[in-house]
Structure formats: structure tokens, C-alpha cells
Write a protein that holds these residues in place. Structure first.
Motif, short mmCIF file in Angstrom:
data_model
loop_
_atom_site.label_atom_id
_atom_site.label_comp_id
_atom_site.label_asym_id
_atom_site.label_seq_id
_atom_site.Cartn_x
_atom_site.Cartn_y
_atom_site.Cartn_z
N PHE A 144 -18.08 7.99 -8.95
CA PHE A 144 -16.64 7.76 -9.11
C PHE A 144 -15.93 9.09 -8.90
CE2 PHE A 144 -17.99 4.14 -11.87
CZ PHE A 144 -17.27 3.15 -11.23
N VAL A 145 -14.90 9.09 -8.10
CA VAL A 145 -14.12 10.32 -7.92
C VAL A 145 -12.64 9.99 -8.08
CG1 VAL A 145 -15.73 11.61 -6.44
CG2 VAL A 145 -14.12 10.00 -5.41
N ASN A 146 -11.90 10.99 -8.52
CA ASN A 146 -10.46 10.81 -8.66
C ASN A 146 -9.81 11.17 -7.33
OD1 ASN A 146 -7.82 10.76 -9.58
ND2 ASN A 146 -8.46 11.49 -11.60
N VAL A 147 -9.09 10.24 -6.78
CA VAL A 147 -8.55 10.44 -5.43
C VAL A 147 -7.03 10.37 -5.44
CG1 VAL A 147 -8.43 9.37 -3.14
CG2 VAL A 147 -10.61 9.52 -4.31
N GLU A 148 -6.42 11.34 -4.76
CA GLU A 148 -4.98 11.27 -4.58
C GLU A 148 -4.71 10.55 -3.26
OE1 GLU A 148 -2.86 14.99 -4.29
OE2 GLU A 148 -1.05 13.89 -3.68
N ILE A 149 -3.92 9.50 -3.32
CA ILE A 149 -3.62 8.74 -2.10
C ILE A 149 -2.52 9.51 -1.34
CG2 ILE A 149 -2.84 6.51 -1.15
CD1 ILE A 149 -5.59 6.44 -2.69
N ILE A 150 -2.84 9.88 -0.08
CA ILE A 150 -1.87 10.67 0.69
C ILE A 150 -1.23 9.89 1.84
CG2 ILE A 150 -2.75 12.98 0.12
CD1 ILE A 150 -4.44 12.85 2.67
N ASP A 151 -1.83 8.77 2.19
CA ASP A 151 -1.26 7.98 3.29
C ASP A 151 -1.77 6.54 3.17
OD1 ASP A 151 0.19 7.38 5.49
OD2 ASP A 151 -1.01 8.53 6.92
N SER A 152 -1.11 5.61 3.86
CA SER A 152 -1.58 4.23 3.76
C SER A 152 -1.37 3.48 5.06
CB SER A 152 -0.82 3.50 2.64
OG SER A 152 0.49 3.21 3.07
N GLU A 153 -2.27 2.55 5.32
CA GLU A 153 -2.09 1.59 6.41
C GLU A 153 -2.30 0.22 5.78
OE1 GLU A 153 -4.87 2.56 9.47
OE2 GLU A 153 -4.03 4.58 9.73
N ALA A 154 -2.18 -0.84 6.59
CA ALA A 154 -2.30 -2.17 6.00
C ALA A 154 -3.68 -2.41 5.38
CB ALA A 154 -2.02 -3.23 7.05
N TRP A 155 -4.73 -2.02 6.10
CA TRP A 155 -6.08 -2.39 5.65
C TRP A 155 -6.81 -1.24 4.98
CZ3 TRP A 155 -5.40 -7.31 6.02
CH2 TRP A 155 -4.78 -7.86 7.13
N ILE A 156 -6.17 -0.06 4.93
CA ILE A 156 -6.90 1.09 4.37
C ILE A 156 -5.94 2.09 3.73
CG2 ILE A 156 -6.94 2.64 6.42
CD1 ILE A 156 -10.02 2.80 5.91
N LEU A 157 -6.43 2.74 2.68
CA LEU A 157 -5.67 3.83 2.07
C LEU A 157 -6.36 5.13 2.47
CD1 LEU A 157 -5.35 2.44 -1.57
CD2 LEU A 157 -3.51 2.55 0.12
N LYS A 158 -5.59 6.21 2.59
CA LYS A 158 -6.21 7.48 2.92
C LYS A 158 -5.96 8.43 1.77
CE LYS A 158 -6.05 6.61 7.74
NZ LYS A 158 -5.85 7.02 9.08
N GLY A 159 -7.00 9.17 1.40
CA GLY A 159 -6.82 10.04 0.23
C GLY A 159 -7.62 11.31 0.30
N LYS A 160 -7.45 12.13 -0.74
CA LYS A 160 -8.29 13.33 -0.85
C LYS A 160 -8.76 13.44 -2.30
CE LYS A 160 -4.56 16.54 -1.66
NZ LYS A 160 -3.62 17.45 -1.24
N ILE A 161 -9.96 14.01 -2.45
CA ILE A 161 -10.55 14.11 -3.79
C ILE A 161 -9.77 15.16 -4.59
CG2 ILE A 161 -12.63 14.74 -5.09
CD1 ILE A 161 -14.25 13.56 -2.77
N ASN A 208 0.82 -1.22 0.00
CA ASN A 208 0.00 0.00 0.00
C ASN A 208 0.85 1.26 0.00
OD1 ASN A 208 -2.28 -1.48 -0.13
ND2 ASN A 208 -2.98 -1.11 1.96
N LYS A 209 2.03 1.18 0.63
CA LYS A 209 2.93 2.36 0.65
C LYS A 209 3.27 2.80 -0.77
CE LYS A 209 5.30 2.39 4.97
NZ LYS A 209 5.84 1.31 5.69
N LYS A 210 3.38 1.82 -1.67
CA LYS A 210 3.74 2.14 -3.06
C LYS A 210 2.66 2.97 -3.75
CE LYS A 210 6.26 -2.20 -3.65
NZ LYS A 210 6.11 -3.53 -4.19
N LEU A 211 1.44 2.94 -3.19
CA LEU A 211 0.34 3.66 -3.83
C LEU A 211 0.26 5.13 -3.40
CD1 LEU A 211 -2.39 0.89 -3.57
CD2 LEU A 211 -1.13 1.55 -5.60
#
Ligand code: SF4
Length: 406
Positions: A389-406, A346-349
Motif C-alpha cells: 500500500f502506498v500513499n499517492v497524490e493524484i496529479i491528473d485524471s482521465e476517464a479510465w485512469i488516475l495518474k499519481g505520484k507516491i 475523476n477530475k474531483k480526485l
């Protein structure tokens, strides 16, 4: 599949003039759709029976059981339910309700009451010919029956016209679709045809059997516009001995070769899986082989279940010789391996822009999934993007979840 069954049951009830309530305390009729594999799911029904008996002491309540109900379950539960019916007979529910709705409608023809306005389940086949030893499906739903392709296309087309964004094709063994049809239609033919429908939507399909994963399907997937590069490929165990005892019809080597072939042909593919730990006779060495295959394939997500013996299945005749504690330990070990893999992957994302279908909200957050089925959490904004559907920039990651902003 249980969700899809429930949608069809809801539709039959609605046609009969009943209204749905999400609150059990308000219901005059409750229906349970039983699970096909785990006895723990069946055991939970007994807890509900107790609750319903308490309600019944105060007011009338009709209780109905369907889904994967084996003869042995039926015998034990008959006295607790007003009706137990086979899910393939869902249309006959109307007879029970004493209404005038035609009861000759068949399972597939019943138009489901979709639970969502943007996500829908579309069954393409029902039943199964595989007889995995831990599973009740072939006994409860019968042999595999494929739904005619034009019927499926019509249902999918209607959903897309209504702006549905995510469609999930369902079958106990989805990729053997068509084996029973006389016109040689295959699963690949079906998905190619669906893909021709114009619109903004994505289609998933569950569940595949590794033995039915054809080269044709693997080759066509990356060429389609509406099918994400995502395959659910149940492994169940990494040990040949256990796979044989489960009657799965593949070996560890064959599964690995298949996963490699998929990765080679489908760019950035996400492979998810199902694993059962603590199957009868699973030694430390067998379990080690499952760990090995997990590391080698690097699943995007494994759904790990602790074996629970389902009376009436072939595996129930085997001694359930792995203790509860050992099953729990093995489950935790696999979860830890997976956590490590996902944290790394997930870090790679982080920094990537991904398309996400927002499907739920909780307090000040929205949640959605990427094409390859990863959960993304987003801060809530004023506009309401649920079902979009929204375009999301991934700003952080954990094992079970990605965190992003639109
Ligand atoms: S493939 Fe095996 S586990 Fe899946 S429904 Fe068929 S018998 Fe059950």
C-alpha cells in the motif's frame, strides 16, 4: 470465480507432483475453465481446440475442460477433450491422474495454489438459486452451498498472517451467504468476524444480488475497518420488462431506491455494476431506461456486456432479435455515457491523497487500485512497491485512469 477455480485445480495438480507452466507451448496438460454466462466465451474454446489439435499432431497433449459446462456443451465438446469434469468434482481430478491423493476432499477443502503473494480469492459459497434466465450457473454448479464460517475465517487469517494485502470473498450470490446454514449465520456476521482480524489489509466481496442487499449489511459497512466503501451491484438492465424476462426479481424503482440508500449510508461509496445490452426483446425504449439509470446512479464503473445467447439456458429459447450491429451501438452509447461521468468524477480526485495497492508494472509505470477500485498509474521509482500500500497524490485524471505520484 473462474480464477479461483483455476487456483484450486492448480493446487490439485501440484499435489499430484505436476509443475505449472505459464507457456501453453510447454504444457503436457491444458485445462480450460469455461464461462457461465456468455456464449462468446464458449466459442473462444473452439479456437483453442484447433490450436491444441495442431500441437497434438506433433506430440502428446492432454486436454481437460471444466467450469460452467452445460449438458449441451458437453455433448458438442466431448470428442475434443480427454476429460470434462464438473468443477465441484475438482478433487476427483486426481483419480484421472491415477495418483494416490485422497479424492474425497471436497471443493472448499482443497487448499488453492494462490496465483499472487499479496492478493487472494476466497470462495465463501458456490452455486446459485437465482436462475437468471441468461446464466448457466444453477445448472452447472448446482444450488447455493455456503462454506462454514470457521473455515473461511481460518483461510483469511492464514492469508493475513502471510501478509496478504487484498482478499476477495467470492460467491455467485455472495450476500445471500448463510441462507442454507442451519445456525442462522448471515453474510454480515461473516464480514464482521473477518474485520476483527488485526492487520493491514482490505477485503472486497463479489457478486451481490440487489434483492439480497440487507439493511444490516448497508449499515455495518461504513463501521468496518478493512472493508472499503465499495459495492458491486449488478443491474443488468434498467427496464422492468427486461428485468422480468431475465428473472432478476427487482424493478428499476427498487434498484434506484437501493442505490440511494447505499449512497446515503456509506460515505463516498463507489458502486460498480454489470449491464447486458441487446437482451432478447430489448427495444429502444428499454435501452433508454438503462441509460437513464446509469445517469441517475453514476456508477464508478459498469462492466458492459453484449448479450450472446448461451444454448441450454432459458433465455436461449427466446429469439436473439437484436442484431450484432445494434448491440455494438448500444454498447458504445453506454460506454460514452460512462466515459463522460468518469471524466467528470475523476477530475474531483485531482489533488487528493489516496491509498493505493500497487499490483502490476509495465515498462516505466506501476499500476494499482484505490480502495474504491480506481486504477492509478505511477511513474516507476527505484524501490519496488509491488504488493504494498502506498500513499499517492493524484496529479491528473482521465476517464479510465488516475495518474499519481507516491
Ligand atoms: S445470480 Fe443470476 S447471474 Fe449470478 S450466478 Fe446466479 S443465476 Fe447466474
Amino acid at each position: 470465480m473462474n480464477k479461483s477455480d483455476a487456483e484450486r485445480i492448480a493446487s490439485v495438480f501440484e499435489d499430484a507432483g505436476l509443475n505449472e507452466t505459464k507457456k501453453e507451448s510447454e504444457a503436457d496438460i491444458v485445462i480450460t475453465v469455461a464461462c457461465s454466462v456468455r456464449q462468446s466465451g464458449i466459442n473462444r474454446i473452439y479456437g483453442k481446440i484447433k490450436e491444441w489439435q495442431d500441437i497434438r499432431a506433433k506430440r502428446p497433449l492432454t486436454t481437460i475442460l471444466s467450469g460452467c459446462v452445460l449438458k449441451s456443451d458437453r455433448k458438442k465438446m466431448n470428442k475434443f477433450f480427454d476429460l470434462i469434469f464438473e468443477i465441484n468434482d475438482v478433487s476427483k481430478l486426481t483419480d484421472f491422474l491415477e495418483t494416490n491423493i485422497a479424492s474425497e476432499q471436497k471443493f472448499f477443502q482443497i487448499h488453492p495454489k494462490y496465483d499472487s503473494t499479496f492478493q487472494a480469492y476466497v470462495p465463501i459459497s458456490t452455486g446459485c438459486n437465482n436462475f437468471c434466465t441468461y446464466c448457466a450457473v444453477p445448472y452447472t454448479r448446482g444450488r447455493e452451498v455456503s462454506r462454514p464460517m470457521d473455515e473461511i475465517i481460518t483461510e483469511v487469517q492464514r492469508l493475513i498472517e502471510k501478509d496478504y494485502k487484498e482478499i476477495t470473498l467470492l460467491g455467485q450470490n455472495v450476500n445471500s451467504y448463510g441462507n442454507d446454514l442451519k445456525d442462522d449465520t448471515t453474510f454480515t456476521d461473516l464480514i464482521k468476524k473477518i474485520d476483527e482480524i488485526e492487520g493491514t489489509y482490505r477485503v472486497y466481496f463479489y457478486s451481490n444480488h440487489p434483492k439480497d442487499m440487507s439493511d444490516e449489511l448497508i449499515e455495518i459497512l461504513p463501521k468496518l475497518d478493512h472493508f472499503p466503501h465499495y459495492i458491486h451491484l449488478p443491474l443488468q438492465s434498467g427496464s422492468d420488462k427486461i428485468l422480468k424476462s431475465m428473472n432478476r426479481h427487482y424493478t428499476q424503482k427498487q434498484y434506484l431506491e437501493l442505490a440511494e440508500k447505499i449512497k446515503k449510508n456509506v460515505p463516498e461509496v463507489a458502486i460498480t455494476t454489470d449491464i447486458i445490452v441487446g437482451f432478447p426483446g430489448e427495444t429502444e425504449e428499454d435501452f433508454f431506461k438503462t441509460k437513464q439509470i446509469m445517469e441517475k446512479v453514476g456508477f464508478s464503473m459498469p462492466f458492459i456486456a453484449k448479450y450472446s445467447s448461451r444454448p441450454g439456458t432459458v433465455a436461449a429459447k427466446l429469439e436473439d432479435n437484436i442484431s450484432k450491429e445494434e448491440k455494438e451501438k448500444r454498447w458504445r452509447e453506454l460506454t460514452a455515457i460512462q466515459k463522460e461521468i468518469l471524466s467528470r468524477e475523476n477530475k474531483k480526485l485531482v489533488g487528493e491523497n489516496l491509498m493505493v495497492l500497487i499490483d502490476s508494472e509495465k515498462k516505466d509505470k506501476y499500476y494499482g487500485r484505490t480502495d474504491n477500485y480506481k486504477v492509478v498509474e505511477l511513474p516507476k521509482k527505484q524501490t519496488d512497491p509491488i504488493g504494498q500500500f502506498v500513499n499517492v497524490e493524484i496529479i491528473d485524471s482521465e476517464a479510465w485512469i488516475l495518474k499519481g505520484k507516491i
